[in-house]
Design a protein around this motif. Sequence first.
Motif, PDB file in Angstrom:
ATOM      1  N   GLU A  31       0.972  -1.292  -0.077  1.00 45.88           N
ATOM      2  CA  GLU A  31      -0.033  -0.141   0.364  1.00 45.88           C
ATOM      3  C   GLU A  31       0.877   1.205   0.052  1.00 45.88           C
ATOM      4  O   GLU A  31       0.201   2.362  -0.393  1.00 45.88           O
ATOM      5  CB  GLU A  31      -0.976   0.027   1.224  1.00 45.88           C
ATOM      6  CG  GLU A  31      -1.923  -0.926   1.077  1.00 45.88           C
ATOM      7  CD  GLU A  31      -3.159  -1.199   2.151  1.00 45.88           C
ATOM      8  OE1 GLU A  31      -2.538  -0.603   3.279  1.00 45.88           O
ATOM      9  OE2 GLU A  31      -3.880  -1.800   2.168  1.00 45.88           O
ATOM     10  N   CYS A  87       0.955   2.689  -7.894  1.00 44.26           N
ATOM     11  CA  CYS A  87       0.460   1.762  -8.503  1.00 44.26           C
ATOM     12  C   CYS A  87       1.457   1.361  -9.793  1.00 44.26           C
ATOM     13  O   CYS A  87       1.669   0.203 -10.047  1.00 44.26           O
ATOM     14  CB  CYS A  87      -0.770   2.183  -9.412  1.00 44.26           C
ATOM     15  SG  CYS A  87      -1.540   0.860 -10.007  1.00 44.26           S
ATOM     16  N   THR A 147      -5.291  -2.957  -8.587  1.00 52.59           N
ATOM     17  CA  THR A 147      -4.600  -2.260  -7.485  1.00 52.59           C
ATOM     18  C   THR A 147      -4.344  -3.219  -6.429  1.00 52.59           C
ATOM     19  O   THR A 147      -5.307  -4.421  -6.422  1.00 52.59           O
ATOM     20  CB  THR A 147      -5.738  -1.142  -6.817  1.00 52.59           C
ATOM     21  OG1 THR A 147      -6.974  -1.730  -6.449  1.00 52.59           O
ATOM     22  CG2 THR A 147      -6.265  -0.244  -7.866  1.00 52.59           C
TER      23      THR A 147
END
Length: 153
Positions: A20, A24, A71
């Motif tokens: 996280e 991306c 994602t």
Amino acid sequence: MKSLFLYNWQVREEWFALCEQLPCEELLKHRTGGVGSILATLIHIIDVEYSWFCAIHDKEDRPIEASSFQTIEAVKALSDSLQSELQSYLHDDMDRESQHLVDVPWDNAMYSRSAIYAHLIAHEIHHIGQLSVWAREAQLEPVSAGFVGRKLG
């Protein structure tokens, strides 16, 4: 073996948290090894685990289309969803019928449940090693691979 599955799932959750922190582009960046990228490797781990569990339980395999998960949040949601399904198997029959032979649609050979479980554990650990190298390339400290001291279950 149950504790090793719980270990892999715990480490996977830690990898999701670490990922996280990455943009991306870094998750999708083509890399040497694995199946080409961090995100694709995580999806591959989940897909292989689920496919083998489907084979063990005579369920139709639903191949995971990696392009549907772009994602880290989507991949984590996939993992959580399938893991909740697999947990019942893990708790109900990990030790039962361990030598029962399983026929898988992608191979002509048959494998014992215990051999499949061992393969799945080793498969995820193998790919976690690749993720560790890639994390260092991205200037991140990789998730600890240590087993001792983890609270599992």
